[in-house]
Design a protein around this motif. Sequence first.
Motif, PDB file in Angstrom:
ATOM      1  N   TRP A 455     -15.828 -14.454  10.090  1.00 22.50           N
ATOM      2  CA  TRP A 455     -15.397 -13.076  10.375  1.00 22.50           C
ATOM      3  C   TRP A 455     -14.123 -12.761   9.615  1.00 22.50           C
ATOM      4  N   ASN A 456     -14.097 -11.552   9.024  1.00 19.85           N
ATOM      5  CA  ASN A 456     -12.973 -11.111   8.205  1.00 19.85           C
ATOM      6  C   ASN A 456     -12.661  -9.662   8.555  1.00 19.85           C
ATOM      7  N   LEU A 457     -11.403  -9.388   8.849  1.00 21.42           N
ATOM      8  CA  LEU A 457     -11.008  -8.047   9.284  1.00 21.42           C
ATOM      9  C   LEU A 457     -11.254  -7.004   8.198  1.00 21.42           C
ATOM     10  N   ALA A 458     -10.939  -7.329   6.940  1.00 20.75           N
ATOM     11  CA  ALA A 458     -11.133  -6.365   5.853  1.00 20.75           C
ATOM     12  C   ALA A 458     -12.609  -6.030   5.672  1.00 20.75           C
ATOM     13  N   ARG A 459     -13.487  -7.045   5.749  1.00 20.50           N
ATOM     14  CA  ARG A 459     -14.920  -6.764   5.626  1.00 20.50           C
ATOM     15  C   ARG A 459     -15.410  -5.949   6.825  1.00 20.50           C
ATOM     16  N   HIS A 460     -14.865  -6.228   8.002  1.00 17.60           N
ATOM     17  CA  HIS A 460     -15.239  -5.457   9.192  1.00 17.60           C
ATOM     18  C   HIS A 460     -14.846  -3.997   9.032  1.00 17.60           C
ATOM     19  N   ASN A 461     -13.619  -3.735   8.565  1.00 18.70           N
ATOM     20  CA  ASN A 461     -13.168  -2.351   8.372  1.00 18.70           C
ATOM     21  C   ASN A 461     -13.941  -1.654   7.265  1.00 18.70           C
ATOM     22  N   ALA A 462     -14.295  -2.403   6.213  1.00 15.57           N
ATOM     23  CA  ALA A 462     -15.066  -1.805   5.125  1.00 15.57           C
ATOM     24  C   ALA A 462     -16.450  -1.386   5.605  1.00 15.57           C
ATOM     25  N   LYS A 463     -17.065  -2.223   6.418  1.00 17.32           N
ATOM     26  CA  LYS A 463     -18.390  -1.883   6.954  1.00 17.32           C
ATOM     27  C   LYS A 463     -18.318  -0.630   7.807  1.00 17.32           C
ATOM     28  N   ALA A 464     -17.247  -0.513   8.607  1.00 15.91           N
ATOM     29  CA  ALA A 464     -17.086   0.691   9.423  1.00 15.91           C
ATOM     30  C   ALA A 464     -16.850   1.920   8.549  1.00 15.91           C
ATOM     31  N   SER A 465     -16.109   1.768   7.444  1.00 14.15           N
ATOM     32  CA  SER A 465     -15.844   2.903   6.555  1.00 14.15           C
ATOM     33  C   SER A 465     -17.092   3.359   5.821  1.00 14.15           C
ATOM     34  N   LEU A 466     -18.009   2.425   5.534  1.00 15.13           N
ATOM     35  CA  LEU A 466     -19.210   2.768   4.782  1.00 15.13           C
ATOM     36  C   LEU A 466     -20.309   3.363   5.652  1.00 15.13           C
ATOM     37  N   GLU A 467     -20.179   3.248   6.958  1.00 14.16           N
ATOM     38  CA  GLU A 467     -21.181   3.837   7.841  1.00 14.16           C
ATOM     39  C   GLU A 467     -21.123   5.364   7.766  1.00 14.16           C
ATOM     40  N   GLY A 468     -22.239   5.951   7.486  1.00 14.66           N
ATOM     41  CA  GLY A 468     -22.293   7.403   7.390  1.00 14.66           C
ATOM     42  C   GLY A 468     -21.848   7.960   6.055  1.00 14.66           C
ATOM     43  N   VAL A 469     -21.525   7.079   5.083  1.00 13.45           N
ATOM     44  CA  VAL A 469     -21.115   7.521   3.747  1.00 13.45           C
ATOM     45  C   VAL A 469     -22.263   7.265   2.788  1.00 13.45           C
ATOM     46  N   ALA A 470     -22.646   8.285   2.049  1.00 12.68           N
ATOM     47  CA  ALA A 470     -23.776   8.171   1.128  1.00 12.68           C
ATOM     48  C   ALA A 470     -23.352   7.405  -0.120  1.00 12.68           C
ATOM     49  N   VAL A 471     -24.040   6.281  -0.369  1.00 17.24           N
ATOM     50  CA  VAL A 471     -23.840   5.507  -1.595  1.00 17.24           C
ATOM     51  C   VAL A 471     -25.222   5.286  -2.191  1.00 17.24           C
ATOM     52  N   THR A 472     -25.517   6.010  -3.246  1.00 18.42           N
ATOM     53  CA  THR A 472     -26.854   5.978  -3.836  1.00 18.42           C
ATOM     54  C   THR A 472     -26.797   5.421  -5.248  1.00 18.42           C
ATOM     55  N   ALA A 473     -27.969   5.041  -5.750  1.00 27.07           N
ATOM     56  CA  ALA A 473     -28.058   4.551  -7.123  1.00 27.07           C
ATOM     57  C   ALA A 473     -27.762   5.689  -8.083  1.00 27.07           C
ATOM     58  N   ALA A 474     -26.952   5.433  -9.083  1.00 30.97           N
ATOM     59  CA  ALA A 474     -26.562   6.484 -10.015  1.00 30.97           C
ATOM     60  C   ALA A 474     -26.302   5.871 -11.379  1.00 30.97           C
ATOM     61  N   THR A 475     -26.429   6.706 -12.414  1.00 31.77           N
ATOM     62  CA  THR A 475     -26.060   6.294 -13.755  1.00 31.77           C
ATOM     63  C   THR A 475     -24.565   6.485 -13.905  1.00 31.77           C
ATOM     64  N   CYS A 476     -23.855   5.399 -14.055  1.00 27.63           N
ATOM     65  CA  CYS A 476     -22.391   5.436 -13.984  1.00 27.63           C
ATOM     66  C   CYS A 476     -21.788   5.421 -15.384  1.00 27.63           C
ATOM     67  N   GLU A 477     -21.083   6.460 -15.698  1.00 29.74           N
ATOM     68  CA  GLU A 477     -20.318   6.537 -16.948  1.00 29.74           C
ATOM     69  C   GLU A 477     -18.895   6.882 -16.563  1.00 29.74           C
ATOM     70  N   SER A 478     -17.978   6.049 -16.965  1.00 28.60           N
ATOM     71  CA  SER A 478     -16.583   6.250 -16.602  1.00 28.60           C
ATOM     72  C   SER A 478     -16.044   7.496 -17.285  1.00 28.60           C
ATOM     73  N   SER A 479     -15.392   8.360 -16.486  1.00 30.69           N
ATOM     74  CA  SER A 479     -14.752   9.554 -17.042  1.00 30.69           C
ATOM     75  C   SER A 479     -13.402   9.240 -17.617  1.00 30.69           C
ATOM     76  N   TYR A 480     -13.032   7.961 -17.596  1.00 36.79           N
ATOM     77  CA  TYR A 480     -11.742   7.550 -18.117  1.00 36.79           C
ATOM     78  C   TYR A 480     -11.837   7.381 -19.628  1.00 36.79           C
ATOM     79  N   SER A 481     -10.865   7.864 -20.337  1.00 37.99           N
ATOM     80  CA  SER A 481     -10.858   7.728 -21.799  1.00 37.99           C
ATOM     81  C   SER A 481      -9.534   7.128 -22.224  1.00 37.99           C
ATOM     82  N   GLY A 482      -9.573   6.405 -23.289  1.00 33.08           N
ATOM     83  CA  GLY A 482      -8.345   5.805 -23.798  1.00 33.08           C
ATOM     84  C   GLY A 482      -8.448   4.295 -23.812  1.00 33.08           C
ATOM     85  N   GLU A 483      -7.861   3.686 -24.876  1.00 29.45           N
ATOM     86  CA  GLU A 483      -7.881   2.231 -24.965  1.00 29.45           C
ATOM     87  C   GLU A 483      -6.865   1.650 -23.994  1.00 29.45           C
ATOM     88  N   ARG A 484      -7.325   0.639 -23.214  1.00 28.49           N
ATOM     89  CA  ARG A 484      -6.452   0.054 -22.218  1.00 28.49           C
ATOM     90  C   ARG A 484      -5.933  -1.285 -22.660  1.00 28.49           C
TER      91      ARG A 484
END
Length: 484
Positions: A455-484
């Motif tokens: 049992w881990n408190l951070a994983r427990h809180n993350a699971k509670a935060s993700l409940e009811g939040v839509a996370v769907t498959a998507a084509t991900c392209e970073s809107s960030y530009s610039g060499e890092r």
Amino acid sequence: MVTPQPGLPFLPWWKPPTTGASNKALAAGLIAGLGGAFLAVPNNGIGWFLAGLCGVGGVLLYAGRPTVERALWLAGALAFLAMGFLRAAEWIFPLSIMASMLCGSIAMAGGKTVRGLVFGAVGVALGGLRSIPWVAKGLSKRGPIGIRPFVSVGVALVLLLVFGSLLAGADKGFNDFLEGLVPDLDVGVYVRMGFFGVVAAAGALGACYLVAAPPDIKEDAEARPGTLRLKDYGLPVGVLVVLFTGFVGTQLAVLFGGEAYVMKTAGVTFAEYARSGFWQLLWVAILTLGVIAGVAHFAVKKTAREQLWLRVLLGSLAVLTLVIVASALSRMWFYQQAYGWTVLRLLVSSCEIWLAVVYLMVIAGGITLRANWLPKAIVGTGAAFLLAVMTMNPERVVADYNVSRFEATKKIDTWYLSQLSEDAVPALVRLPAAERSCALYRLKDRNVEEDWRDWNLARHNAKASLEGVAVTAATCESSYSGER
């Protein structure tokens, strides 16, 4: 020729105890061993903290009431273990284990000088090895009567295994009944439990051995006078002072001239200028600390003139290096303004702040040229800074900053954020749907907990935060530009 005496221990200044291990010492090893075997798990979870409590409790059962200093180091060891269930980041867990072992060893072995602290860092491990004959001597005094219960238990287990296997093979119903009683463990799990149990027991017995036979390192003995004269170190240190003075002068021009000055002289942007030199400045600060320590230790300090020159040269070098540390921090600040924070940038910035504190302590110790307290202060502040960074929850801080920056600039690196652990989830759920899906798709259905020890408190809180939040498959392209 001096012939060593028979039976002389490997470390002559660490005499073995005259008596065997007592019942309390054996009980401490047994408690710690059982805690390590049954509570420590491969993942970061609460089991490690509970195993640490068993180990510390067993040692204090033998050692008695601790001093304030020992209590603080032991509290630090337990605090690092607590990070195993307070934080989910995988990189934090091994660091917290190593830091906990270091704090626990220094708590029992002590140490003030560099030599004492080196021994203190490995004292419990060495004590665990040296405690083997001590424990054997303690067990042998109990005679055959003390061994008989263990023999009885061993025979009972052998009989149970042999006849239980035969009866289970004779009837399927009885076999199913036994399988329900016995947990499904493979050989690897037994090996892991045995390893953790032996290490924990050895650590506890090593700590008890240090209490029973504290080493006589003679840290308070007067150090040998140095042999490095002013004509030997004056020129090398003076050259560094002149070089650092020239560098600090250019840094002041950069700070006051700003981006226009950098683009005019270096031909690069302010962010690129900041990135180009940060790591070099970090190494300069670390290596200079070694130069100061070496000269201060070996230099001749007999006359007032020699002491004055030592203070002037090393003090100037320390002050200039402190300005260089400030320059490195300013570079990182400008760079993160252009590209945002990452965990690595946050960690090295924290390291630079700790180095600044170390140089302030070096300057304070150089005023009197008596700094016996300095080595332990450096180790103590280092452990405190590391614990503070872990408590700060670096991945959550990085995620919070980058989400807030996205809200202002619409620039974000979702690929990098997707590599963070559950620590960052409460901040990442603030993102819009598309960016949120890209940042959280890897953590949506992740589950590494097998039983309550994981049992881990951070994983427990993350699971509670993700409940009811839509996370769907998507084509991900970073809107960030610039060499890092």
